[in-house]
Scaffold this motif. Structure first.
Motif, mmCIF file in Angstrom:
data_model
loop_
_atom_site.group_PDB
_atom_site.id
_atom_site.type_symbol
_atom_site.label_atom_id
_atom_site.label_comp_id
_atom_site.label_asym_id
_atom_site.label_seq_id
_atom_site.Cartn_x
_atom_site.Cartn_y
_atom_site.Cartn_z
ATOM 1 N N GLU A 92 7.262 5.404 5.199
ATOM 2 C CA GLU A 92 6.358 4.366 4.655
ATOM 3 C C GLU A 92 5.250 3.126 5.847
ATOM 4 O OE1 GLU A 92 8.927 1.025 3.741
ATOM 5 O OE2 GLU A 92 9.648 1.669 1.864
ATOM 6 N N ARG A 140 2.854 -1.356 4.017
ATOM 7 C CA ARG A 140 3.839 -0.384 3.535
ATOM 8 C C ARG A 140 3.608 0.867 2.557
ATOM 9 N NH1 ARG A 140 9.380 -4.278 3.904
ATOM 10 N NH2 ARG A 140 8.601 -5.312 6.397
ATOM 11 N N GLU A 142 4.575 2.120 0.407
ATOM 12 C CA GLU A 142 5.291 2.221 -1.184
ATOM 13 C C GLU A 142 5.709 3.412 -1.921
ATOM 14 O OE1 GLU A 142 8.526 -0.305 -1.326
ATOM 15 O OE2 GLU A 142 7.034 -1.345 -0.269
ATOM 16 N N ARG A 151 5.449 -5.720 -5.756
ATOM 17 C CA ARG A 151 5.458 -4.102 -4.906
ATOM 18 C C ARG A 151 4.352 -3.769 -4.599
ATOM 19 N NH1 ARG A 151 9.765 -2.483 -2.809
ATOM 20 N NH2 ARG A 151 10.727 -3.705 -3.754
HETATM 21 MG MG MG Z 1 10.990 -2.288 1.338
#
Ligand code: MG
Ligand code: ATP
Length: 436
Positions: A92, A140, A142, A151
């Protein structure tokens, strides 16, 4: 803002790849555009919402005495090696090498950096407690970026860090923060429920997630209806008093609330049947108390009252500022578009000129636009009324003032409240009074 001169690229078609309402509506209303997987550009209207949410977060942090600062997005790998998280964080983390082959990373969070900064300047127990925060972009990588800004890979977070001499002090900081969070979400028109949580890669022994209810939420949640009734307004809890804070914390934590992973059927049985609620939710904040997890490996000590060196007790406190834009939309929309709660709406009202070029329509509209500068989105485009109505509903400002040639001739306009659809025929002066 005059729509004819603005960059608000609304879409008639529903984007095919957007699975949830907030993502679809943010694209359709021209709030954001994706520039790479999970990375978004904030266009003018979306950016205003982001700033308003950020400002509410800021004010409630300031209200508990947290100090704003700004740390960089790019960090050196070195501190992360000292804490042991450089390897642990895994894929990540976006790792970067500079021209000298030095290892850098784009910060996913800032525990190491803030600990390092404080260890350089805080030497005595008299310098504690400290609560610091910043509102900064994180990255991050993801596995599955999805649901638009909810997200993403790059996202805006408010992260705060507390430093106390001992556990008792750290618990006070934690409680203050919990109160600040409840007020923050309430001011955005959201009902947030604090739930006992896993502390994940940040680690620690006390942690809560703040979940707002929405049908499309990623987590399944179980909670006591008591959460719908708690009053955490400044009247009910004076954050300057520790007794009040303790009472608030008790009230927040004695009622049952859990995400699916932490759901305990035995405890759930004790919630009376009429008070049991189940739903889906979106995590908008997460707070942790993790003792000396970072102060110890980074060698941060202060001299205590007895002269001995102590590792400060730390907590960290995140709010997903950019995720909140999506979450607010999940909580407030209908089939025609967004319904902004007033405190975070990009503008307070839309003025729809149904006949630009008509002297009376133009002068009534200009009048609203001048008097409420900064809070008006003025649709002065050369477009059909139907297009203007649809875009106004899509953009979801709390109020719409519709100015057409027939009403304008007698000085009247139509005032529409977006949330209820309620319409009133009023004189321009009355309409002005109602929206201010
Ligand atoms: Mg997370
Ligand atoms: P999640 O379980 O949703 O991945 P997290 O536990 O990794 O969240 P934290 O590290 O606690 O999240 O970050 C604080 C807040 O930042 C979260 O509560 C969430 O609101 C927000 N956040 C975390 N990851 C993202 C992301 N990829 N995109 C947008 N916001 C995020």
């Amino acid at each position: 803002m005059r729509l004819s001169q603005s960059f608000v690229p609304t879409l008639k078609e529903t984007p095919a790849d957007a699975q949830i309402a907030s993502h679809r509506l943010m694209l359709r209303a021209g709030l954001v555009r994706q520039t790479a997987s999970g990375i978004y550009a904030w266009l003018p209207v979306g950016f205003r919402v982001l700033k308003k949410i950020e400002q509410i977060v800021r004010e409630e942090q300031d209200a508990i005495g947290a100090q704003e600062m700004l740390m960089p997005t790019v960090q050196s790998a070195e501190l992360w090696r000292q804490s042991g998280r450089y390897e642990e964080y895994g894929k990540e983390m976006l790792r970067i090498r500079d021209r000298h082959e030095r290892e850098l990373l784009y910060g996913p969070t800032n525990e190491e950096m803030i600990t390092d900064l404080l260890r350089q300047g805080v030497k005595s127990y008299r310098d504690l407690p400290q609560i610091l925060y910043h509102i900064q972009w994180k990255f991050r990588d993801e596995v599955r970026p999805r649901f638009g800004v909810m997200r993403g890979r790059e996202f805006l977070m408010k992260d705060a860090y507390s430093f106390d001499l001992d556990r008792a002090g750290a618990v006070v900081s934690y409680r203050k923060m919990m109160l600040a969070y409840m007020r923050t979400f309430e001011r955005m028109g959201l009902k947030a429920i604090p739930m006992v949580a896993e502390s994940g890669p940040i680690g620690g022994d006390l942690s809560h997630e703040f979940i707002i209810l929405a049908r499309t939420g990623e987590s399944q949640v179980f909670y006591d209806a008591a959460f719908e009734e708690i009053d955490y307004s400044p009247r009910a809890f004076d954050h300057r008093s520790n007794d009040d804070l303790a009472r608030f914390f008790r009230e927040m934590t004695t009622h049952y609330a859990a995400t699916e992973e932490k759901h305990d059927p035995a405890a759930w049985d004790r919630v009376s049947a009429g008070r049991r609620r189940e739903g889906r939710g979106i995590e908008v904040g997460h707070i942790f108390y993790f003792r000396t997890k970072y102060s110890k490996p980074l060698g941060f000590t202060v001299s205590g009252p007895d002269g001995r060196a102590v590792h400060p007790e730390m907590g960290s406190y995140g709010i997903g500022v950019s995720r909140l834009v999506g979450a607010v939309i999940e909580a407030g929309h209908d089939e025609r578009g967004i319904i902004w709660p007033e405190p975070v709406a990009p503008y307070r009202l839309a003025v729809l000129n149904l006949k630009p070029g008509d002297g009376r329509c133009d002068s009534l509209c200009e009048d609203f636009y001048q008097k409420l500068t900064g809070e008006v989105l003025y649709d002065d485009r050369d477009e059909r009324p139907g297009v203007k109505f649809a875009d106004a509903d899509l953009l979801g400002l709390p109020w719409q003032i519709v100015v057409g040639p027939r009403g304008a001739a007698s000085g009247s306009v139509e005032l529409k409240r977006r949330a209820t659809g309620e319409r009133l025929e009023l004189s321009a002066e009355d309409a002005f009074r109602r929206v201010t």
